[in-house]
Design an enzyme around this catalytic site. Sequence first.
Site, PDB file in Angstrom:
ATOM      1  N   ARG A   8      20.892  12.404 -24.956  1.00  0.00           N
ATOM      2  CA  ARG A   8      21.580  11.260 -25.573  1.00  0.00           C
ATOM      3  C   ARG A   8      21.947  10.217 -24.521  1.00  0.00           C
ATOM      4  O   ARG A   8      22.983   9.568 -24.594  1.00  0.00           O
ATOM      5  CB  ARG A   8      22.828  11.725 -26.337  1.00  0.00           C
ATOM      6  N   ASP A  36      18.607  10.587 -30.762  1.00  0.00           N
ATOM      7  CA  ASP A  36      18.541  11.035 -32.145  1.00  0.00           C
ATOM      8  C   ASP A  36      18.410   9.845 -33.083  1.00  0.00           C
ATOM      9  O   ASP A  36      19.023   8.797 -32.839  1.00  0.00           O
ATOM     10  CB  ASP A  36      19.815  11.793 -32.507  1.00  0.00           C
TER      11      ASP A  36
END
Length: 243
Positions: A8, A36
């Site tokens: 991330r 994501d």
Amino acid sequence: MTLIFAHRGSAGTHPENTMMAFREAARVGAEGIEMDVQLSKDGEVVVIHDEKLDRTTGVSGFVKDRTLKELQTLNAASSYAGKGCEERIPTLDGLLKWLYHTHLFCIIELKNTFFMYPGLEAKVIRLIRAYEMEERIIISSFNHYSLVFCHQLAPEIETAPLYREFMYMPWVYARAIGGSAIHPSIRSAPDSIIQSSMDDGILVRPYTVNKEEDMKRLFKLGCSAIITDFPEKAKIVRANYEK
């Protein structure tokens, strides 16, 4: 060499899944990033992990119930508000536009296990192809049906199943669904599984590798890559290990 993917972005030191975190991963010299994607109410591909907005933006509700315009009024760095951070939720289009001008590889995780998001696969693949980044992108998901569909739509783009529990001969399973890599939880990635997978030509990228002892074990083994919240720390550990 074991590659380092920033989970991330540099999520251990910067607001996750924000351009700030992705730029930090590039700055410290990670070889790749992981992020994501979900769909907004109006069908735009947005970069955010949780289906609920609460944890990262401080606003209640689901990602799927807000338009892109509404989502981009929120502070994606809300949990870092004490540090004065103000970051928007990125779109995949915007992220790929930035990524195109870097050296980075990218793992795109499809967040479609809680909500199916019909059309997500095709939209992600369309954007990857638009930026001609098929060779630098890996599509991953806990939804393995979705990965099979991605492989059918775009066999030229690498896919890799995510999983948490121990799996018997995961290299065989990965190949059976069109994958060329596996992304196991670090807790489900003993040396024997990693080595057998790599010996069979299947790449292994465990997540989320934050402990120094785990990093050292995987670097010693020559694991294909690690996915970590702390890419700068991993770079230091790898550099020291290679001396």
